[in-house]
Write a protein that holds these residues in place. Structure first.
Motif, PDB file in Angstrom:
ATOM      1  N   GLY A  57       0.804  -1.222   0.000  1.00  0.00           N
ATOM      2  CA  GLY A  57       0.000   0.000   0.000  1.00  0.00           C
ATOM      3  C   GLY A  57       0.835   1.269   0.000  1.00  0.00           C
ATOM      4  N   ASP A  58       2.107   1.174   0.408  1.00  0.00           N
ATOM      5  CA  ASP A  58       2.959   2.364   0.386  1.00  0.00           C
ATOM      6  C   ASP A  58       3.292   2.788  -1.046  1.00  0.00           C
ATOM      7  OD1 ASP A  58       3.101   2.747   3.139  1.00  0.00           O
ATOM      8  OD2 ASP A  58       4.877   1.474   3.359  1.00  0.00           O
ATOM      9  N   HIS A  59       3.411   1.803  -1.958  1.00  0.00           N
ATOM     10  CA  HIS A  59       3.696   2.028  -3.373  1.00  0.00           C
ATOM     11  C   HIS A  59       3.151   0.820  -4.124  1.00  0.00           C
ATOM     12  CE1 HIS A  59       6.069   2.057  -7.117  1.00  0.00           C
ATOM     13  NE2 HIS A  59       6.082   3.371  -6.953  1.00  0.00           N
ATOM     14  N   PRO A  60       2.617   0.999  -5.333  1.00  0.00           N
ATOM     15  CA  PRO A  60       2.038  -0.131  -6.066  1.00  0.00           C
ATOM     16  C   PRO A  60       2.991  -1.307  -6.292  1.00  0.00           C
ATOM     17  CG  PRO A  60       1.431   1.931  -7.118  1.00  0.00           C
ATOM     18  CD  PRO A  60       2.420   2.263  -6.031  1.00  0.00           C
ATOM     19  N   PHE A  61       4.294  -1.063  -6.345  1.00  0.00           N
ATOM     20  CA  PHE A  61       5.264  -2.134  -6.585  1.00  0.00           C
ATOM     21  C   PHE A  61       5.473  -3.011  -5.348  1.00  0.00           C
ATOM     22  CE2 PHE A  61       9.481  -4.015  -7.004  1.00  0.00           C
ATOM     23  CZ  PHE A  61       9.456  -4.471  -8.321  1.00  0.00           C
ATOM     24  N   ILE A  62       5.231  -2.466  -4.167  1.00  0.00           N
ATOM     25  CA  ILE A  62       5.507  -3.180  -2.915  1.00  0.00           C
ATOM     26  C   ILE A  62       4.421  -4.224  -2.675  1.00  0.00           C
ATOM     27  CG2 ILE A  62       5.871  -2.930  -0.419  1.00  0.00           C
ATOM     28  CD1 ILE A  62       8.054  -1.616  -2.166  1.00  0.00           C
ATOM     29  N   GLU A  63       4.833  -5.501  -2.697  1.00  0.00           N
ATOM     30  CA  GLU A  63       3.901  -6.616  -2.510  1.00  0.00           C
ATOM     31  C   GLU A  63       4.062  -7.299  -1.167  1.00  0.00           C
ATOM     32  OE1 GLU A  63       4.611  -9.090  -5.910  1.00  0.00           O
ATOM     33  OE2 GLU A  63       3.475  -7.763  -7.242  1.00  0.00           O
ATOM     34  N   LYS A  86      16.053   2.959 -22.460  1.00  0.00           N
ATOM     35  CA  LYS A  86      15.892   2.802 -23.907  1.00  0.00           C
ATOM     36  C   LYS A  86      16.332   1.413 -24.364  1.00  0.00           C
ATOM     37  CE  LYS A  86      17.344   4.786 -28.286  1.00  0.00           C
ATOM     38  NZ  LYS A  86      18.263   5.703 -28.960  1.00  0.00           N
ATOM     39  N   ASP A  87      17.375   0.886 -23.734  1.00  0.00           N
ATOM     40  CA  ASP A  87      17.913  -0.428 -24.086  1.00  0.00           C
ATOM     41  C   ASP A  87      17.150  -1.578 -23.423  1.00  0.00           C
ATOM     42  OD1 ASP A  87      19.817   0.915 -25.559  1.00  0.00           O
ATOM     43  OD2 ASP A  87      21.412   0.671 -24.075  1.00  0.00           O
ATOM     44  N   GLY A  88      16.130  -1.256 -22.625  1.00  0.00           N
ATOM     45  CA  GLY A  88      15.324  -2.291 -21.991  1.00  0.00           C
ATOM     46  C   GLY A  88      15.884  -2.848 -20.695  1.00  0.00           C
ATOM     47  N   HIS A  89      16.847  -2.146 -20.079  1.00  0.00           N
ATOM     48  CA  HIS A  89      17.472  -2.622 -18.840  1.00  0.00           C
ATOM     49  C   HIS A  89      17.038  -1.844 -17.608  1.00  0.00           C
ATOM     50  CE1 HIS A  89      19.944  -5.240 -21.218  1.00  0.00           C
ATOM     51  NE2 HIS A  89      20.360  -4.217 -21.944  1.00  0.00           N
ATOM     52  N   CYS A  90      16.093  -0.947 -17.774  1.00  0.00           N
ATOM     53  CA  CYS A  90      15.572  -0.144 -16.666  1.00  0.00           C
ATOM     54  C   CYS A  90      14.133   0.225 -16.997  1.00  0.00           C
ATOM     55  CB  CYS A  90      16.418   1.122 -16.492  1.00  0.00           C
ATOM     56  SG  CYS A  90      15.761   2.299 -15.305  1.00  0.00           S
ATOM     57  N   ASP A  91      13.233  -0.024 -16.053  1.00  0.00           N
ATOM     58  CA  ASP A  91      11.829   0.334 -16.245  1.00  0.00           C
ATOM     59  C   ASP A  91      11.456   1.447 -15.286  1.00  0.00           C
ATOM     60  OD1 ASP A  91      11.333  -1.687 -18.154  1.00  0.00           O
ATOM     61  OD2 ASP A  91      11.059  -3.162 -16.559  1.00  0.00           O
ATOM     62  N   LEU A  92      10.831   2.494 -15.812  1.00  0.00           N
ATOM     63  CA  LEU A  92      10.288   3.539 -14.952  1.00  0.00           C
ATOM     64  C   LEU A  92       8.972   3.019 -14.391  1.00  0.00           C
ATOM     65  CD1 LEU A  92      10.914   6.605 -17.273  1.00  0.00           C
ATOM     66  CD2 LEU A  92      12.215   5.968 -15.248  1.00  0.00           C
ATOM     67  N   ARG A  93       8.808   3.119 -13.078  1.00  0.00           N
ATOM     68  CA  ARG A  93       7.586   2.655 -12.410  1.00  0.00           C
ATOM     69  C   ARG A  93       6.795   3.854 -11.910  1.00  0.00           C
ATOM     70  NH1 ARG A  93       7.146  -3.103 -12.125  1.00  0.00           N
ATOM     71  NH2 ARG A  93       8.822  -3.755 -13.519  1.00  0.00           N
ATOM     72  N   GLU A  94       5.687   3.578 -11.218  1.00  0.00           N
ATOM     73  CA  GLU A  94       4.844   4.653 -10.699  1.00  0.00           C
ATOM     74  C   GLU A  94       5.647   5.527  -9.742  1.00  0.00           C
ATOM     75  OE1 GLU A  94       4.187   1.405 -10.402  1.00  0.00           O
ATOM     76  OE2 GLU A  94       2.350   1.027 -11.504  1.00  0.00           O
ATOM     77  N   ASP A  95       5.397   6.832  -9.788  1.00  0.00           N
ATOM     78  CA  ASP A  95       6.042   7.757  -8.858  1.00  0.00           C
ATOM     79  C   ASP A  95       5.621   7.436  -7.422  1.00  0.00           C
ATOM     80  OD1 ASP A  95       7.229   9.066 -10.965  1.00  0.00           O
ATOM     81  OD2 ASP A  95       5.971  10.851 -10.837  1.00  0.00           O
ATOM     82  N   MET A  96       6.481   7.800  -6.494  1.00  0.00           N
ATOM     83  CA  MET A  96       6.146   7.674  -5.075  1.00  0.00           C
ATOM     84  C   MET A  96       5.144   8.755  -4.698  1.00  0.00           C
ATOM     85  SD  MET A  96       9.723   7.264  -3.003  1.00  0.00           S
ATOM     86  CE  MET A  96      10.765   8.257  -4.068  1.00  0.00           C
TER      87      MET A  96
END
Length: 127
Positions: A57-63, A86-96
């Motif tokens: 609940g603190d962030h959508p990624f935290i399970e 751009k190279d597919g080695h880092c994904d931007l996730r939802e902001d805190m």
């Protein structure tokens, strides 16, 4: 450049071949070339820094219960992050959420595991 700023979150590995983790961006880009400071989130272990514990609940990624590992806080060049994305080695996730950003920043100031140079840099660049 405003894709990566204070409050952004990134899913990336610390170095090629390492397991990817969620990283929390604590500063806006600054300098030439522009850099940000980010800190890694990990599953708690016996040696966990418990300064800032995150829960579902603190962030959508935290399970599950997770810990902000302040010893991992470091500066990253924004251009390097964008290239990895751009190279597919880092994904931007939802902001805190702002409240979480404030709590994680507070923990960076308090944690005995934060490298002094990183703490000083961050405090000098926060509003």
């Amino acid at each position: 450049m405003d894709l990566v700023r204070a409050g952004s979150t990134l899913y990336l590995s610390e170095f090629p071949g390492a397991k990817a983790h969620l990283w929390l961006v604590l500063t806006d880009p600054h300098g030439n070339p522009p850099e940000i400071v980010a800190v890694m989130v990990r599953t708690p272990k016996t040696f966990t820094d418990e300064t800032c514990i995150l829960n579902v609940g603190d962030h959508p990624f935290i399970e599950h219960k997770s810990s902000v590992h302040y010893s991992t806080a470091q500066r990253f060049r924004v251009a390097a992050i964008l290239k990895r994305a751009k190279d597919g080695h880092c994904d931007l996730r939802e902001d805190m959420p702002r409240k979480l950003l404030a709590r994680v920043r507070s923990g960076l100031r308090e944690s005995v595991y934060t490298v002094n140079a990183v703490r000083d840099y961050c405090v000098g660049h926060w509003p």
